[in-house]
Design an enzyme around this catalytic site. Structure first.
Site, PDB file in Angstrom:
ATOM      1  N   GLN A  84      15.534  -8.220  -2.872  1.00 16.78           N
ATOM      2  CA  GLN A  84      14.242  -8.905  -2.715  1.00 16.78           C
ATOM      3  C   GLN A  84      13.846  -9.612  -4.011  1.00 16.78           C
ATOM      4  OE1 GLN A  84      10.674  -7.010  -0.832  1.00 16.78           O
ATOM      5  NE2 GLN A  84      10.045  -6.653  -2.925  1.00 16.78           N
ATOM      6  N   SER A  91       9.236   5.913  -3.221  1.00 15.83           N
ATOM      7  CA  SER A  91       9.093   4.946  -2.133  1.00 15.83           C
ATOM      8  C   SER A  91       8.037   5.455  -1.171  1.00 15.83           C
ATOM      9  CB  SER A  91      10.437   4.811  -1.399  1.00 15.83           C
ATOM     10  OG  SER A  91      10.228   4.173  -0.160  1.00 15.83           O
ATOM     11  N   LYS A 146      13.781  -1.751  -7.821  1.00 10.61           N
ATOM     12  CA  LYS A 146      14.229  -0.905  -6.705  1.00 10.61           C
ATOM     13  C   LYS A 146      14.618  -1.771  -5.510  1.00 10.61           C
ATOM     14  CE  LYS A 146      12.792   2.352  -3.337  1.00 10.61           C
ATOM     15  NZ  LYS A 146      12.346   1.379  -2.334  1.00 10.61           N
ATOM     16  N   HIS A 201       4.458   1.784  -8.091  1.00 12.63           N
ATOM     17  CA  HIS A 201       3.484   0.687  -8.089  1.00 12.63           C
ATOM     18  C   HIS A 201       2.660   0.705  -9.385  1.00 12.63           C
ATOM     19  CE1 HIS A 201       3.947   1.404  -3.598  1.00 12.63           C
ATOM     20  NE2 HIS A 201       4.229   0.126  -3.690  1.00 12.63           N
ATOM     21  N   GLY A 222       9.499  -4.813  -8.367  1.00  7.60           N
ATOM     22  CA  GLY A 222      10.316  -3.676  -8.795  1.00  7.60           C
ATOM     23  C   GLY A 222      11.800  -3.940  -8.607  1.00  7.60           C
ATOM     24  N   GLY A 227       0.825  -1.206   0.000  1.00  9.53           N
ATOM     25  CA  GLY A 227       0.000   0.000   0.000  1.00  9.53           C
ATOM     26  C   GLY A 227       0.859   1.254   0.000  1.00  9.53           C
TER      27      GLY A 227
END
Ligand code: AMP
Length: 281
Positions: free
Chosen positions: A153, A185, A149, A37, A147, A31
């Site tokens: 991850q 972000s 970014k 996003h 992403g 969120g």
């Protein structure tokens, strides 16, 4: 757009889509949605017929001293944002739907989770892998989009999908930035006005390091120069120049380089990276 809070109703909807031979893409988020996003959602729409966006602030990826309680929650705006993107399903699960058996984070992501961000956030990637694994298991998508970014991850999720032999294609999209270069972000909201101005220097230093490497300056010298320049401006957690394929040291056969860094600006922790083809190494 349909909004689901429960696994059973989401799965019923997705089963009917699959019966119509529709392909499904999952876009997991926490969120606080922004144009980064949006880029993921646009890519998801290119890939498949049905797009599921999840919004879930996952407790197991935050440690006790982190910002789980204060993480920006903007559900009303997020719903309007998602609606404007004309996607099919928004999944806003309750904790009990994601973790029906309680919230442990004992998920082993191995070596890749212990370097870089994993040093200061030792259980973070275990929590990320745990929630992504659960979301993939619920949605059973054909594609899932992440992403660049959050590059570490991204590699951990790719490795998770591979090791579990899941029939899911992990797609990634480049980092979307503000006009001054700062990576978008949700946590940028934490920055004061002055900090926000200074934050743009983070990416600028990474660009400078990239240019140095492209001009033939040695990798370690470039890393040290970047560390020194960044340390004048911020509290630096790490800055590394690595092989983007697996986040190990650069070798003669390295094809893509990543300059990857985490810094602190006051109370706010920011991460960023820059990816480029290796030519002069
Ligand atoms: P988050 O909501 O921060 O957990 O992020 C959800 C997804 O959006 C992750 O795959 C992130 O890597 C991705 N993402 C976050 N910020 C950006 C950005 N500025 N550009 C591209 N993707 C992003």
């Amino acid at each position: 757009m349909q909004i689901f809070e429960h696994v059973a109703s989401l799965q019923k909807f997705l089963d009917s889509c699959r019966k119509d031979s529709q392909k499904i893409t999952l876009v997991p988020t926490m969120g606080g949605l922004h144009d980064g996003h949006a880029r993921l959602i646009d890519r998801a729409k290119e890939l498949s017929d049905v797009v599921v966006v999840s919004i879930y602030v996952n407790p197991t990826q935050f440690s006790a001293n982190e910002d789980f309680e204060t993480y920006p929650k903007t559900l009303a705006q997020d719903k309007a944002f998602i609606k404007s993107k004309r996607i099919d399903a928004l999944f806003i699960p309750l904790n009990s739907e994601i973790y029906p058996e309680g919230m442990s984070s004992d998920y082993d992501v191995g070596k890749l989770g212990q370097i870089l961000c994993g040093i200061s956030r030792p259980s973070h990637f275990n929590g990320v892998a745990q929630v992504v694994n659960r979301l993939l298991d619920i949605v059973k998508p054909n594609y899932s989009v992440f992403g660049q970014k959050d590059y570490q991850q991204l590699l951990i999720i790719k490795s998770l999908v591979k090791s579990k032999d899941l029939d899911i294609i992990v797609e990634s999209v480049p980092t979307i930035r503000e006009d001054d270069g700062l990576a978008m972000s949700t946590r940028n909201k934490y920055l004061s006005e002055d900090e926000r101005v200074n934050a743009s220097l983070f990416y600028r230093q990474l660009v400078k390091a990239k240019k140095a490497i492209e001009a033939g300056v040695a990798i370690e010298l470039t890393r040290q120069q970047a560390l020194s320049s960044l340390s004048d401006l911020f509290e630096v957690e790490y800055v590394e120049v690595l092989d983007a394929n697996n986040l190990t040291q650069i070798k003669t056969n390295t094809e893509e380089i990543i300059i990857i860094s985490a810094i602190r600006l006051g109370e706010t922790r920011l991460i960023d990276n820059i990816l480029f083809r290796s030519s002069n190494v």
